[in-house]
Design a protein around this motif. Structure first.
Motif, PDB file in Angstrom:
ATOM      1  N   TRP A   4       0.826  -1.209   0.000  1.00 21.47           N
ATOM      2  CA  TRP A   4       0.000   0.000   0.000  1.00 21.47           C
ATOM      3  C   TRP A   4       0.861   1.259   0.000  1.00 21.47           C
ATOM      4  O   TRP A   4       0.479   2.280  -0.588  1.00 21.47           O
ATOM      5  N   SER A   5       2.032   1.193   0.642  1.00 23.75           N
ATOM      6  CA  SER A   5       2.928   2.345   0.727  1.00 23.75           C
ATOM      7  C   SER A   5       3.620   2.635  -0.604  1.00 23.75           C
ATOM      8  O   SER A   5       4.290   3.661  -0.754  1.00 23.75           O
ATOM      9  N   GLU A   6       3.457   1.709  -1.568  1.00 17.27           N
ATOM     10  CA  GLU A   6       4.072   1.900  -2.879  1.00 17.27           C
ATOM     11  C   GLU A   6       3.016   1.924  -3.980  1.00 17.27           C
ATOM     12  O   GLU A   6       3.295   1.607  -5.133  1.00 17.27           O
ATOM     13  N   GLY A   7       1.779   2.264  -3.596  1.00 14.90           N
ATOM     14  CA  GLY A   7       0.722   2.418  -4.582  1.00 14.90           C
ATOM     15  C   GLY A   7      -0.107   1.182  -4.851  1.00 14.90           C
ATOM     16  O   GLY A   7      -1.004   1.207  -5.702  1.00 14.90           O
ATOM     17  N   GLY A   8       0.168   0.097  -4.140  1.00 13.92           N
ATOM     18  CA  GLY A   8      -0.588  -1.134  -4.343  1.00 13.92           C
ATOM     19  C   GLY A   8      -1.668  -1.338  -3.306  1.00 13.92           C
ATOM     20  O   GLY A   8      -2.043  -0.414  -2.569  1.00 13.92           O
ATOM     21  N   LEU A   9      -2.191  -2.574  -3.239  1.00 10.14           N
ATOM     22  CA  LEU A   9      -3.296  -2.906  -2.342  1.00 10.14           C
ATOM     23  C   LEU A   9      -2.878  -3.801  -1.184  1.00 10.14           C
ATOM     24  O   LEU A   9      -3.729  -4.166  -0.355  1.00 10.14           O
ATOM     25  N   MET A  10      -1.596  -4.164  -1.114  1.00  8.39           N
ATOM     26  CA  MET A  10      -1.151  -5.070  -0.054  1.00  8.39           C
ATOM     27  C   MET A  10      -0.965  -4.307   1.263  1.00  8.39           C
ATOM     28  O   MET A  10      -0.114  -3.421   1.350  1.00  8.39           O
ATOM     29  N   TYR A  11      -1.758  -4.686   2.246  1.00  9.64           N
ATOM     30  CA  TYR A  11      -1.823  -3.934   3.500  1.00  9.64           C
ATOM     31  C   TYR A  11      -2.084  -4.911   4.640  1.00  9.64           C
ATOM     32  O   TYR A  11      -2.957  -5.775   4.526  1.00  9.64           O
ATOM     33  N   SER A  12      -1.339  -4.760   5.720  1.00  6.21           N
ATOM     34  CA  SER A  12      -1.575  -5.597   6.899  1.00  6.21           C
ATOM     35  C   SER A  12      -2.034  -4.731   8.066  1.00  6.21           C
ATOM     36  O   SER A  12      -1.462  -3.665   8.310  1.00  6.21           O
ATOM     37  N   PRO A  13      -3.041  -5.181   8.823  1.00  6.51           N
ATOM     38  CA  PRO A  13      -3.358  -4.499  10.081  1.00  6.51           C
ATOM     39  C   PRO A  13      -2.164  -4.592  11.025  1.00  6.51           C
ATOM     40  O   PRO A  13      -1.270  -5.423  10.830  1.00  6.51           O
ATOM     41  N   PRO A  14      -2.136  -3.758  12.057  1.00  6.30           N
ATOM     42  CA  PRO A  14      -0.983  -3.759  12.969  1.00  6.30           C
ATOM     43  C   PRO A  14      -0.827  -5.078  13.723  1.00  6.30           C
ATOM     44  O   PRO A  14      -1.805  -5.697  14.109  1.00  6.30           O
ATOM     45  N   PHE A  15       0.414  -5.472  13.902  1.00  8.03           N
ATOM     46  CA  PHE A  15       0.751  -6.585  14.790  1.00  8.03           C
ATOM     47  C   PHE A  15       0.971  -5.986  16.177  1.00  8.03           C
ATOM     48  O   PHE A  15       2.060  -5.676  16.579  1.00  8.03           O
TER      49      PHE A  15
END
Length: 354
Positions: free
Chosen positions: A342-353
């Motif tokens: 997500w930080s590079e314009g994509g959709l891959m994102y994890s909730p916080p650990f």
């Protein structure tokens, strides 16, 4: 916390005789036990000492078994990540090849512990079919493969023409919807498994072959003359693909879900299989919790607290998995696109650990 690095495990490799389609890698050299019994699937897998993972097995780059019986691909690496987290051994996986019509029955009946098999997340599968979808591991879209000299450039050009498609898939339904909207009278030619569908396309029984674009790219590479086939400039659907478990087993679903998120989070932290040792004793509290050096995130889930150390050390982070199987380090060289962080314009994102 367990020692960092790979556990010393004596491995044996056997090729099961069941239809010649199942490769079994066991940690103890013994046979396998099909799931069952009460409680969570987590207890079944732990007690068995092996994960049984349902895959396609015929899609290069995602799940493919070669002549030696070795499985590889992005979907296969997700199975290996779960085995590393639960059992401390990424090779403690038995792969079951499942076609599109038998995969959900195999999962709900306990034949497999999870699916990691190019399965699209839809509301009906999530509700009426009784599945639980872990985070998407590949964002895809449905495309159409045709012969370069066919003269076909749009879906409208399929009027009166045949299209090969795998039955029991969202692909089949999307194709029907698209053609109905366009008022195109085409001939669907359906097959129970992908191998038969691509063989029919190669034999000229269909003017087009439709599936997820990533699968079409991978399968095109296996055709006798790949350069003679092209993908149309059309996307018929959204296809979020990822691992799947059954309903009513939160403990097992949490494991598969958070291991998948962990692959994404590891890439965001910049932790790879090559540099993970440098994070031992880190003063970053987020990374310390993620790697099990502080807190109880793993044990709260019924796993060793260093479960992500095992995953990253043995399998790598999401970026490593992507690049070696379908990305720049593979023959397919697929750009990350929507599958970037997500930080590079994509959709891959994890909730916080946390």
């Amino acid at each position: 916390m367990r020692k960092w690095g790979l556990l010393a495990v004596a491995l044996g490799l056997t090729v099961a005789a069941c239809g010649g389609e199942t490769t079994t890698t066991t940690a103890d050299g013994g046979g396998t036990t099909t799931g069952g019994g009460g409680g969570s699937r987590l207890g079944v897998v732990t007690g068995r000492g092996q994960l049984i993972c349902g895959v396609d097995g015929g899609i290069p780059g995602f799940s493919f078994v070669d002549e030696s019986g070795t499985y590889s691909g992005l979907d296969v690496d997700v199975c290996r990540a779960v085995a590393a987290a639960v059992l401390g051994d990424a090779e403690a996986v038995e792969y079951r090849r499942l076609d599109s019509t038998e995969r959900f029955t195999a999962l709900s009946g306990g034949e497999v512990d999870m699916l990691s098999r190019n399965t699209t997340w839809t509301i009906s599968r999530d509700t009426s079919v009784g599945l639980e979808f872990a985070p998407t591991t590949f964002f895809d879209g449905q495309g159409m493969l045709v012969r370069a000299d066919s003269g076909i450039e749009t879906l409208e050009d399929f009027a009166g023409q045949a299209v090969c498609v795998e039955t029991g898939t969202t692909t089949e339904l999307n194709l029907t919807d698209q053609m109905r909207q366009l008022n195109v009278d085409f001939e669907p030619v359906v097959f129970q498994d992908a191998d038969a569908a691509y063989a029919a396309y190669d034999e000229g029984r269909c003017e087009g072959m439709t599936s997820d674009k990533s699968q079409l790219v991978a399968r095109r590479s296996t055709l006798p003359n790949p350069d003679e086939h092209v993908l149309l400039e059309v996307t018929m659907s959204k296809e979020p693909l990822g691992p799947v478990t059954t309903n009513n087993d939160s403990a097992w679903f949490d494991v598969v879900k958070w291991v998948t998120y962990g692959l994404i989070q590891a890439e965001e932290f910049g932790i790879t299989s090559e540099n993970i040792a440098t994070f031992e004793g880190t003063e970053n509290p987020d990374i310390a919790r993620f790697l099990g050096q502080e807190g109880t995130l793993g044990s709260d889930m019924g796993l060793p607290n260093d479960f992500m150390v095992q995953v990253i050390t043995q399998v790598g982070n999401y970026g490593e998995i992507y690049e070696r199987n379908v990305g720049a380090d593979s023959e397919f060289a697929l750009e990350r696109g929507q599958n970037a962080l997500w930080s590079e314009g994509g959709l891959m994102y994890s909730p916080p650990f946390r």
